[in-house]
Design a protein around this motif. Structure first.
Motif, PDB file in Angstrom:
ATOM      1  N   TRP A 223       0.264  -8.272  14.449  1.00 17.22           N
ATOM      2  CA  TRP A 223       0.061  -6.796  13.982  1.00 17.22           C
ATOM      3  C   TRP A 223      -0.709  -6.377  15.170  1.00 17.22           C
ATOM      4  CZ3 TRP A 223       1.446  -5.118   9.225  1.00 17.22           C
ATOM      5  CH2 TRP A 223       1.783  -6.018   8.450  1.00 17.22           C
TER       6      TRP A 223
ATOM      7  N   THR B 155       6.906  -1.569   3.774  1.00 16.16           N
ATOM      8  CA  THR B 155       8.018  -1.471   4.676  1.00 16.16           C
ATOM      9  C   THR B 155       8.634   0.157   5.044  1.00 16.16           C
ATOM     10  OG1 THR B 155       8.614  -3.913   4.161  1.00 16.16           O
ATOM     11  CG2 THR B 155      10.368  -2.427   5.393  1.00 16.16           C
TER      12      THR B 155
ATOM     13  N   ALA C  75       7.873   7.832  13.269  1.00 19.42           N
ATOM     14  CA  ALA C  75       7.813   6.425  12.370  1.00 19.42           C
ATOM     15  C   ALA C  75       8.914   5.460  12.924  1.00 19.42           C
ATOM     16  CB  ALA C  75       8.058   6.979  11.057  1.00 19.42           C
ATOM     17  N   GLU C  76       8.836   4.257  12.875  1.00 16.85           N
ATOM     18  CA  GLU C  76       9.892   3.527  13.259  1.00 16.85           C
ATOM     19  C   GLU C  76      10.165   2.533  11.868  1.00 16.85           C
ATOM     20  OE1 GLU C  76       8.767   1.054  16.056  1.00 16.85           O
ATOM     21  OE2 GLU C  76       8.581   2.415  17.807  1.00 16.85           O
TER      22      GLU C  76
ATOM     23  N   ARG D 282       4.744  -6.538  14.410  1.00 14.78           N
ATOM     24  CA  ARG D 282       5.579  -6.617  15.731  1.00 14.78           C
ATOM     25  C   ARG D 282       6.226  -8.140  15.986  1.00 14.78           C
ATOM     26  NH1 ARG D 282       6.025  -1.545  17.744  1.00 14.78           N
ATOM     27  NH2 ARG D 282       4.036  -0.552  17.791  1.00 14.78           N
TER      28      ARG D 282
ATOM     29  N   GLN E  41       1.015  -2.267  12.817  1.00 10.89           N
ATOM     30  CA  GLN E  41       2.355  -2.286  12.527  1.00 10.89           C
ATOM     31  C   GLN E  41       2.642  -3.595  12.891  1.00 10.89           C
ATOM     32  OE1 GLN E  41       5.310  -0.265  15.095  1.00 10.89           O
ATOM     33  NE2 GLN E  41       6.936  -0.563  13.934  1.00 10.89           N
TER      34      GLN E  41
ATOM     35  N   LEU F 194      -2.364   1.037  15.149  1.00 10.61           N
ATOM     36  CA  LEU F 194      -1.886   2.198  15.779  1.00 10.61           C
ATOM     37  C   LEU F 194      -2.725   3.153  15.593  1.00 10.61           C
ATOM     38  CD1 LEU F 194       1.779   1.898  13.828  1.00 10.61           C
ATOM     39  CD2 LEU F 194       1.095   1.481  16.327  1.00 10.61           C
TER      40      LEU F 194
ATOM     41  N   GLY G 156      10.303  -0.642   9.914  1.00  7.22           N
ATOM     42  CA  GLY G 156       9.383  -1.832  10.110  1.00  7.22           C
ATOM     43  C   GLY G 156       8.528  -2.093   9.141  1.00  7.22           C
ATOM     44  N   THR G 157       7.555  -3.055   9.226  1.00  2.00           N
ATOM     45  CA  THR G 157       6.388  -3.214   8.229  1.00  2.00           C
ATOM     46  C   THR G 157       5.319  -2.846   8.938  1.00  2.00           C
ATOM     47  OG1 THR G 157       7.747  -5.362   7.408  1.00  2.00           O
ATOM     48  CG2 THR G 157       5.604  -5.257   7.058  1.00  2.00           C
ATOM     49  N   TYR G 158       4.510  -2.270   7.957  1.00  2.00           N
ATOM     50  CA  TYR G 158       3.121  -1.602   8.296  1.00  2.00           C
ATOM     51  C   TYR G 158       2.109  -2.169   7.538  1.00  2.00           C
ATOM     52  CZ  TYR G 158       5.943   1.595  11.190  1.00  2.00           C
ATOM     53  OH  TYR G 158       6.737   2.119  12.337  1.00  2.00           O
ATOM     54  N   LYS G 159       0.802  -2.078   7.660  1.00  2.00           N
ATOM     55  CA  LYS G 159      -0.300  -2.138   6.545  1.00  2.00           C
ATOM     56  C   LYS G 159      -1.185  -1.194   6.879  1.00  2.00           C
ATOM     57  CE  LYS G 159      -2.962  -5.686   9.056  1.00  2.00           C
ATOM     58  NZ  LYS G 159      -3.574  -7.057   8.885  1.00  2.00           N
TER      59      LYS G 159
ATOM     60  N   LEU H 270      -4.453   2.034  10.490  1.00  2.00           N
ATOM     61  CA  LEU H 270      -2.798   1.619  10.281  1.00  2.00           C
ATOM     62  C   LEU H 270      -2.386   0.609  11.435  1.00  2.00           C
ATOM     63  CD1 LEU H 270       0.016   2.250   9.191  1.00  2.00           C
ATOM     64  CD2 LEU H 270       0.172   3.947  10.898  1.00  2.00           C
TER      65      LEU H 270
END
Length: 154
Positions: free
Chosen positions: A74, A129, A97-98, A68, A66, A77, A100-103, A64
């Motif tokens: 990226w 997102t 969790a915050e 920034r 995030q 995490l 934002g965009t994650y992958k 995972l």
């Protein structure tokens, strides 16, 4: 990834983090990893199924990250491996969790190679997102050597 480096089953809490850290040179356990099974309900989970066999995808590595801002870099995490049921510890725990965009990055080529198959997709990245950090997110992935499907689960 060689089959001997993949855990046979997903471990709970700090035990899984310690074992996974031992498999990755230079990796340290994720701070705040759950220590008790009752803490395993997270705000971001996944489940990987092998649609070619109809079985869970065990031993698949995933990460995972995030996005920034500023700069659009990226930040990784967490890293996990799926257990015999195609699941792993949650990536984000309640309150972590915050927005934002994650992958989620799934290492599909290594998984298929461990089963003796070639794969068209060397990896799968699912970018999403989070708009409401209080909401639970589940991101399932269905894979075969020549296709994949994902959706927002519950």
């Amino acid at each position: 990834m060689a089959a001997s480096r993949q855990p046979a089953a997903c471990r709970h809490g700090a035990e899984q983090e310690a074992q996974q850290a031992a498999l990755l040179p230079g990796r340290t356990p994720t701070p705040g990893a759950p220590a008790k099974p009752e803490m395993l309900s997270g705000s971001l989970t996944t489940h990987v199924l092998n649609t070619a066999t109809g079985l869970p995808a065990a031993g698949l590595a995933l990460r995972l990250a995030q996005l920034r801002e500023p700069g659009g870099q990226w930040t990784e995490l967490a890293q996990r491996w799926t257990d015999a049921d195609g699941r792993c510890l949650p990536f984000l725990h309640p309150g972590q969790a915050e927005a934002g965009t994650y992958k989620l990055h799934f290492e599909t080529a290594a998984y298929w190679q461990s089963l003796g198959y070639n794969s068209f997709y060397p990896f799968v990245e699912v970018v999403f997102t989070i708009t409401d950090p209080a909401q639970k997110l589940h991101v399932p992935l269905l894979i075969s050597p020549y296709s994949y499907t994902t959706y927002r689960g519950s």
